[in-house]
Structures are given as C-alpha cells and as structure tokens.
Design a protein around this motif. Structure first.
Motif, mmCIF file in Angstrom:
data_model
loop_
_atom_site.group_PDB
_atom_site.id
_atom_site.type_symbol
_atom_site.label_atom_id
_atom_site.label_comp_id
_atom_site.label_asym_id
_atom_site.label_seq_id
_atom_site.Cartn_x
_atom_site.Cartn_y
_atom_site.Cartn_z
ATOM 1 N N ILE A 42 44.472 51.544 36.931
ATOM 2 C CA ILE A 42 44.812 50.669 36.014
ATOM 3 C C ILE A 42 46.254 49.935 37.026
ATOM 4 O O ILE A 42 47.282 49.018 36.682
ATOM 5 N N TRP A 43 45.844 49.634 38.422
ATOM 6 C CA TRP A 43 46.696 49.088 39.803
ATOM 7 C C TRP A 43 45.903 48.027 40.367
ATOM 8 O O TRP A 43 44.521 47.713 40.124
ATOM 9 N N LYS A 44 46.229 46.953 39.913
ATOM 10 C CA LYS A 44 45.416 46.261 41.196
ATOM 11 C C LYS A 44 46.544 45.751 42.049
ATOM 12 O O LYS A 44 48.072 45.084 41.832
ATOM 13 N N GLY A 45 45.731 45.837 43.440
ATOM 14 C CA GLY A 45 46.270 45.742 44.404
ATOM 15 C C GLY A 45 45.519 46.832 45.272
ATOM 16 O O GLY A 45 45.059 46.421 44.959
ATOM 17 N N LYS A 46 46.341 46.898 46.305
ATOM 18 C CA LYS A 46 45.246 48.033 47.204
ATOM 19 C C LYS A 46 45.045 48.997 47.161
ATOM 20 O O LYS A 46 45.748 49.621 45.730
ATOM 21 N N ARG A 47 43.722 48.892 47.009
ATOM 22 C CA ARG A 47 43.260 50.657 46.447
ATOM 23 C C ARG A 47 43.714 51.409 47.051
ATOM 24 O O ARG A 47 43.508 52.282 47.863
ATOM 25 N N PRO A 64 44.106 47.818 31.344
ATOM 26 C CA PRO A 64 41.993 47.368 31.623
ATOM 27 C C PRO A 64 41.861 46.886 30.479
ATOM 28 O O PRO A 64 40.566 46.385 30.205
ATOM 29 N N ASP A 65 42.606 47.039 29.108
ATOM 30 C CA ASP A 65 41.893 47.178 27.916
ATOM 31 C C ASP A 65 42.257 45.108 27.491
ATOM 32 O O ASP A 65 40.784 44.527 27.293
ATOM 33 N N SER A 66 43.458 45.425 27.428
ATOM 34 C CA SER A 66 43.709 43.899 27.222
ATOM 35 C C SER A 66 43.797 43.177 28.355
ATOM 36 O O SER A 66 44.096 41.741 27.959
ATOM 37 N N GLY A 67 44.003 43.480 29.591
ATOM 38 C CA GLY A 67 43.821 42.612 30.930
ATOM 39 C C GLY A 67 45.763 42.278 30.815
ATOM 40 O O GLY A 67 45.620 41.831 32.054
#
Length: 457
Positions: A42-47, A64-67
């Motif tokens: 669910i994270w957007k950034g550094k892995r 992640p389902d709806s963006g």
C-alpha cells in the motif's frame, strides 16, 4: 511453559498505537513476518523491503484496488531481531484524522493483517524473550504513570533491576535445591551435598528480604495510583475551602451550614514528583442525622486508610478541635485555618507537624504543600529510581508466599526434617518467585495480565 506457545504468531498484527481521537499525528504499528511486505503493498515511495532497519521514509499510502491516495505518511522500518516484539515492525505516522486512522486499519486488514488484541505487541515481546513478565507489566505502569515518582518506579522495573534481584534469589534457591535433590539420589550412601548451615543462612536472608519487599507494596501502590491524603476536621472548619484552595478550583461545595459535606469529594494534584489524591470528608461532630452519621463514618475510614491526614483546626470554635482517638496521630498535619480572622488557636500542637493557613485568602497554602511533600519524602525511599519497591499486588502476594515457604525451610532445618520435605518447600519458594518474572506461569494468568493493556501496546 514455552511462551512461544501462547498464541499463533504466524499472522501479522496491526493497531493504532497513539491515543484514541484526533490529533496532529497518529501512529499505526504493524508487526509480524509479513509486516514489511504488507506495508509495501500500500506504499508509494522507496520500497521498504529494500530499506535498512531503523530508517524512516516519506511517501504516500495508496489503496491498490481504487488507486486513491489515503494520506502522505512517514514509514519507519524496524527489522528482526532488534525490535520491540522480536519481529519485523513498520510504524506508519499519518495525519491524526479519525477517518484516516480507521481507513488505514481497514486497508491493512484487507491486505493480510489482523487487528491486534489488547497488549499483544508486549505479549509478543515477552514471548520473544525481549522482556520478562515483570518488565512487561512495567510497560503498562509506564504508560499509566501520572507522576515523576510513578514514572521512576516503572522505569526501574522496566530496566530489569527488580527482575534481576528476584532472579538472583531464585537461582540461589535452585542451586541448593539441586544439591538436596542429589542427596535424595544417594540416600543410601548417607552423604550431605547441601550444607545445612549455608541453607539456613540463605533461607533466613531471603525470607527477610522478601518480607521487606512485600511490605513496600502499600507505598508502591500509593506512588503509582496517587498518595491518599484525607482532609479531616470538625464541621465548618474550612475543609472544603481548603480542598478548593489546594486544587485551585471550586471542586467542593462551600457553605456556612453545618454538615454540608455528606460524602467524600476527591481530586488530585501533583506536588513535587508525587500525585496526591486529596479526599475532602464530612465534618466530625455528634449528630442524630442518619445520613450525616454515615458520612462521618466514611470520614473516619478515609483517615485510617490515608498515608497523610490534614486535620483542619478552626480557632473560632476551639471546643470542637480535639482529635478523635481513632485517628492515627503520627500521620496528622495540624492545619490551623482562618488566620485571616486574627483569632489564635488556644490548643498547642507539635511544631514540626503544624502549619497556619487561610483557605479563604490562600495564605500558607504553599507552606502546607511543602510540608505534605516533606512527609511523603519521609515515607518513601530517597531514590525511587534505584530502590526496589513493589507496585503490583500479584508480585507482593507471590513474595509473601515465597517468604512463607522460606520460613518452612527454616523450620524444617531447625527440626531436622528429611531432605525430601525440605526440598518440597524449596521448590515452592522457587515456583512463587518464578511466577513474578514469568519463568513459570499459566496461560490464564498471561491472558488476565495482557488483557488490561491498551490495544496498540
């Protein structure tokens, strides 16, 4: 019992670790084998899977389902084994909106987390050997500490000073019990492996030390929960006015009518490092009013159970200022009120236990607070941070029972009981000491202890 068998630790748990409600920041904690992978989903950034332990990263939480972006957040990564629970942990610091918190927990659960049970993070720390049971209970005390003195006690226990001393006692008993058990194996050889003189000295020392430790419970509980101070005196002496002056608020009803206070009014105040629990009580006098008499009986009970008694003396009614015989004189601070009237009390009281005040003008209130602090200092060890004080009723009971078993060992040695009977009493003492730190325990006990923790800790 193996603590790892207390629950199924294969799942990953999550919970809000900050207090309920809205705030600037809320922290959601995730712990378990899949904590990093679930958060990465669910994270957007550094892995986060590529991040070092004990590092923080700015990014966004995305469904992640709806963006849809839920929030901008800070993710802090802690990798096993150097974590609180002994598992991988991720802490997500998000904005403190209740809606954001609720949605984040729901999102994590959809991705494979389970909502944590009360105290489950600390319970996992105990299962991983990061804390013993006494230290785990100290975590709850630390969270609940409401004064500097209570904080110091909890920190001392959390650092293991308390557990270390009990473990030392237990190990000494285990060593001697082992020698006694060895004697039983060679009973036909008539040999003595365990020195009876040494065992008697050790049992006597431990009995005395355990008894002394258990006796600190009343002081420890008072420091933890608030030291009870009863405000006692005749009707219209100014007890309710004094409570209001001490607290700095109109907490109690003030009236010239005798018998206005019928029940105990309680409030708290910090004085120095201590939390004080003041109890304003019904005025003491002879009365035919049944309800007022019940209040007076409660006043006397409050005085008997208080660590300190503020006896309010009214110089305008000297005929009512005699102290009831059932009130412990050694706990009294004689507080001569109404100095603003210019009337002086005709009776004399011990100088070191007397203060003159005006509850109406506030004169002398600071001196009274200082005298209360001095009294509490005299009741408590000079350095609560480095002194062993029992704050837990379960621990106190276990120590008393262990002391009783040590006393039975002493009696057995003095009366030359067979080694197997002495060994049985030694085993009982060992068992009770081990129950404090959790080296020997039961699932029911653990469930009861951790169920009182807050969720998220």
């Amino acid at each position: 019992m193996n603590p790892t068998q207390l629950y199924d630790s294969s799942d990953t748990i999550c919970a809000i670790s900050t207090p309920a409600g809205s705030g600037g920041i809320a922290v959601v904690r995730i712990s378990g084998n899949n904590a990093i992978a679930i958060t990465d989903s669910i994270w957007k950034g550094k892995r986060l899977a590529m991040s070092d332990t004990h590092t923080a990263h700015l990014g966004e939480i995305v469904d992640p389902d709806s963006g849809q972006i839920l929030d901008q957040a800070l993710a802090t990564v802690f990798r096993t084994p150097g974590t609180f629970t002994g598992e991988d942990i991720v802490e997500l610091s998000v904005h403190g909106s209740r809606w954001i918190q609720k949605q984040l927990i729901a999102l994590l659960c959809r991705r494979g987390c389970r909502g944590a049970l009360p105290g489950e993070f600390t319970r996992r720390a105990y299962a991983a050997g990061k804390l013993d049971l006494a230290q785990a209970e100290a975590v709850a005390d630390l969270i609940a500490s409401s004064s500097q003195a209570a904080h110091r006690l909890a920190m001392s226990q959390l650092r293991g000073q308390y557990s270390n001393r009990l473990s030392q006692m237990r190990q000494q008993l285990v060593d001697l019990a082992s020698l006694l058990e060895l004697e039983l194996d060679f009973s036909e050889e008539d040999v003595e492996f365990a020195s009876r003189e040494r065992l008697l000295q050790l049992a006597t020392k431990l009995k005395d030390e355990l008894g002394s430790l258990a006796d600190t419970f009343d002081t420890g509980a008072a420091i933890k929960d608030g030291i009870p101070v009863a405000i006692i005196g005749p009707t219209n002496a100014g007890k309710s006015s004094l409570l209001n002056a001490l607290i700095g608020d109109d907490r109690a009803i003030v009236s010239d009518i005798h018998g206005t206070t019928r029940d105990i009014v309680e409030d708290t105040l910090e004085i120095g490092p201590y939390l004080i629990r003041f109890r304003d009580t019904a005025g003491l006098r002879l009365t035919s009013d049944t309800i007022e008499q019940l209040g007076i009986e409660r006043s006397q009970q409050a005085a008997r159970s208080a660590q300190i008694i503020i006896y309010v003396v009214d110089p305008t009614q000297p005929e009512n200022n005699s102290i009831p015989k059932n009130i412990p004189a050694e706990r009294i601070i004689y507080t001569i009120n109404k100095t603003d009237t210019g009337i002086h009390e005709t009776l004399t009281y011990p100088t070191e236990s007397t203060v003159r005040i005006s509850a109406l003008t506030g004169d002398g209130i600071d001196a009274l607070k200082e005298l209360i602090k001095d009294r509490i200092d005299a009741l408590t060890p000079s350095n609560t941070e480095n002194t062993l004080i029992v704050t837990n009723a379960r621990h106190a009971q276990a120590m008393r029972t262990a002391a009783d078993s040590a006393a039975a060992v002493i009696t057995g040695l003095q009366t030359a009981l067979p080694p197997d009977l002495i060994a049985q009493d030694l085993r009982e003492a060992i068992r009770h000491l081990a129950s404090v730190t959790g080296e020997i325990t039961t699932p029911e006990l653990l469930q009861n202890i951790f169920s009182h923790f807050c969720i998220g800790k």
